[in-house]
Design a protein around this motif. Sequence first.
Motif, PDB file in Angstrom:
ATOM      1  N   GLN A  97      -8.220 -15.386  -7.259  1.00 32.03           N
ATOM      2  CA  GLN A  97      -6.681 -15.753  -7.533  1.00 32.03           C
ATOM      3  C   GLN A  97      -5.271 -15.369  -6.634  1.00 32.03           C
ATOM      4  OE1 GLN A  97      -6.673 -17.736 -10.203  1.00 32.03           O
ATOM      5  NE2 GLN A  97      -8.780 -18.060 -11.152  1.00 32.03           N
ATOM      6  N   PRO A 129      -4.482 -15.752  -3.176  1.00 30.31           N
ATOM      7  CA  PRO A 129      -3.934 -16.996  -2.859  1.00 30.31           C
ATOM      8  C   PRO A 129      -3.078 -17.298  -3.811  1.00 30.31           C
ATOM      9  CG  PRO A 129      -6.253 -17.070  -2.119  1.00 30.31           C
ATOM     10  CD  PRO A 129      -6.042 -16.580  -3.599  1.00 30.31           C
ATOM     11  N   GLU A 130      -3.341 -17.992  -5.279  1.00 31.37           N
ATOM     12  CA  GLU A 130      -1.864 -18.095  -6.094  1.00 31.37           C
ATOM     13  C   GLU A 130      -1.144 -17.203  -5.990  1.00 31.37           C
ATOM     14  OE1 GLU A 130      -5.403 -18.940  -6.484  1.00 31.37           O
ATOM     15  OE2 GLU A 130      -5.297 -21.179  -6.169  1.00 31.37           O
ATOM     16  N   GLN A 144       1.046 -18.633   0.931  1.00 31.99           N
ATOM     17  CA  GLN A 144       1.078 -18.528   2.373  1.00 31.99           C
ATOM     18  C   GLN A 144       1.775 -18.071   3.340  1.00 31.99           C
ATOM     19  OE1 GLN A 144      -0.513 -22.830   2.941  1.00 31.99           O
ATOM     20  NE2 GLN A 144      -1.853 -22.081   2.540  1.00 31.99           N
ATOM     21  N   ASP A 178     -12.903 -16.338   2.766  1.00 33.98           N
ATOM     22  CA  ASP A 178     -12.329 -17.453   1.968  1.00 33.98           C
ATOM     23  C   ASP A 178     -11.025 -16.998   1.333  1.00 33.98           C
ATOM     24  OD1 ASP A 178     -13.069 -19.975   1.309  1.00 33.98           O
ATOM     25  OD2 ASP A 178     -12.378 -19.598  -1.045  1.00 33.98           O
ATOM     26  N   ASN A 179     -10.154 -15.999   0.479  1.00 36.34           N
ATOM     27  CA  ASN A 179      -8.931 -15.810   0.761  1.00 36.34           C
ATOM     28  C   ASN A 179      -8.154 -15.535   1.413  1.00 36.34           C
ATOM     29  OD1 ASN A 179      -9.179 -15.399  -2.490  1.00 36.34           O
ATOM     30  ND2 ASN A 179      -9.484 -13.540  -2.626  1.00 36.34           N
ATOM     31  N   TYR A 231      -8.246 -16.687   4.495  1.00 36.66           N
ATOM     32  CA  TYR A 231      -8.534 -18.768   4.789  1.00 36.66           C
ATOM     33  C   TYR A 231      -7.608 -18.736   4.202  1.00 36.66           C
ATOM     34  CZ  TYR A 231      -9.704 -22.257   7.554  1.00 36.66           C
ATOM     35  OH  TYR A 231      -9.610 -23.201   8.536  1.00 36.66           O
ATOM     36  N   ARG A 232      -7.292 -18.669   3.089  1.00 33.23           N
ATOM     37  CA  ARG A 232      -7.117 -20.325   2.458  1.00 33.23           C
ATOM     38  C   ARG A 232      -5.197 -19.083   2.357  1.00 33.23           C
ATOM     39  NH1 ARG A 232      -9.263 -19.199  -3.878  1.00 33.23           N
ATOM     40  NH2 ARG A 232      -7.579 -20.099  -4.693  1.00 33.23           N
ATOM     41  N   MET A 233      -5.007 -17.649   2.276  1.00 32.82           N
ATOM     42  CA  MET A 233      -3.379 -17.543   2.342  1.00 32.82           C
ATOM     43  C   MET A 233      -2.904 -17.987   3.332  1.00 32.82           C
ATOM     44  SD  MET A 233      -4.345 -14.326  -0.338  1.00 32.82           S
ATOM     45  CE  MET A 233      -4.745 -13.457   0.913  1.00 32.82           C
ATOM     46  N   LYS A 255      -1.816 -19.449   6.894  1.00 34.27           N
ATOM     47  CA  LYS A 255      -1.019 -21.145   6.586  1.00 34.27           C
ATOM     48  C   LYS A 255      -0.776 -22.298   8.277  1.00 34.27           C
ATOM     49  CE  LYS A 255       4.177 -20.170   5.698  1.00 34.27           C
ATOM     50  NZ  LYS A 255       5.537 -19.295   6.243  1.00 34.27           N
ATOM     51  N   ARG A 286     -14.815 -21.225  10.953  1.00 34.11           N
ATOM     52  CA  ARG A 286     -14.047 -22.306  10.133  1.00 34.11           C
ATOM     53  C   ARG A 286     -12.387 -22.129  11.141  1.00 34.11           C
ATOM     54  NH1 ARG A 286     -13.193 -21.171   3.729  1.00 34.11           N
ATOM     55  NH2 ARG A 286     -12.924 -19.691   4.872  1.00 34.11           N
ATOM     56  N   LYS A 300      -5.868 -20.738  12.520  1.00 36.00           N
ATOM     57  CA  LYS A 300      -6.368 -21.383  11.629  1.00 36.00           C
ATOM     58  C   LYS A 300      -5.643 -22.949  12.488  1.00 36.00           C
ATOM     59  CE  LYS A 300      -6.222 -22.809   6.809  1.00 36.00           C
ATOM     60  NZ  LYS A 300      -5.507 -22.292   5.660  1.00 36.00           N
TER      61      LYS A 300
END
Length: 203
Positions: A97, A99-100, A104, A125-126, A128-130, A132, A171, A203
Amino acid sequence: MLEWTGERIIPKLMKPTNGMLLEHIARYYFATPYIQGRVLDIACGTGYGCHMVAKDRKRELIELVGVDIDDETLAYANREYHHQKITYQRGNAIDPQLPEQLGQFDTILSFETIEHVEDDLLFMDNLYRMLKPGGVLVLSSPFGRGRGQQTSEPFHVHQLTPEEFEELFVRFSNVEIYYQRGVTFEKPRDGVRYFIGMAVCTK
């Protein structure tokens, strides 16, 4: 005052010539050119690094969020390394949770963190999601025997091999790998053994 355990960097309790302190400070100096916009320092510890980059890049920086899992350490950071553009808050680097909760960032710093987490792929993964699109991740890790292998360091879950380290960043659109030797960062040289990797990933 925090107790020195040998793991967290507490500059005010360490000699200025301490090799571990110098290596950690060097990582933040290395990262300063990438600091801009909204910045995350994940597992920020006592906050000395947040304070360093906030002072150095105050014009380019909008906000710096320093996240750590330890309340006592965060209280110390707020007291000793306060800055008007820094916010320290509690968080778990492998909380799905996160990243939510944080949103970003333009730049993410992660120094000597990934070896402390059981699930390094969830951690990545966290991050990468955070990050931009077009944002930059600067991440360091010590090298060792590999994922799932025991390490002599009492605070480390495991230490990745150089090959496993590079595989973390497949990625990203652009990746540069450096190796830390004391306070210097360089591309590999023949005959030189390196213990720490540093990745700069877009990214």
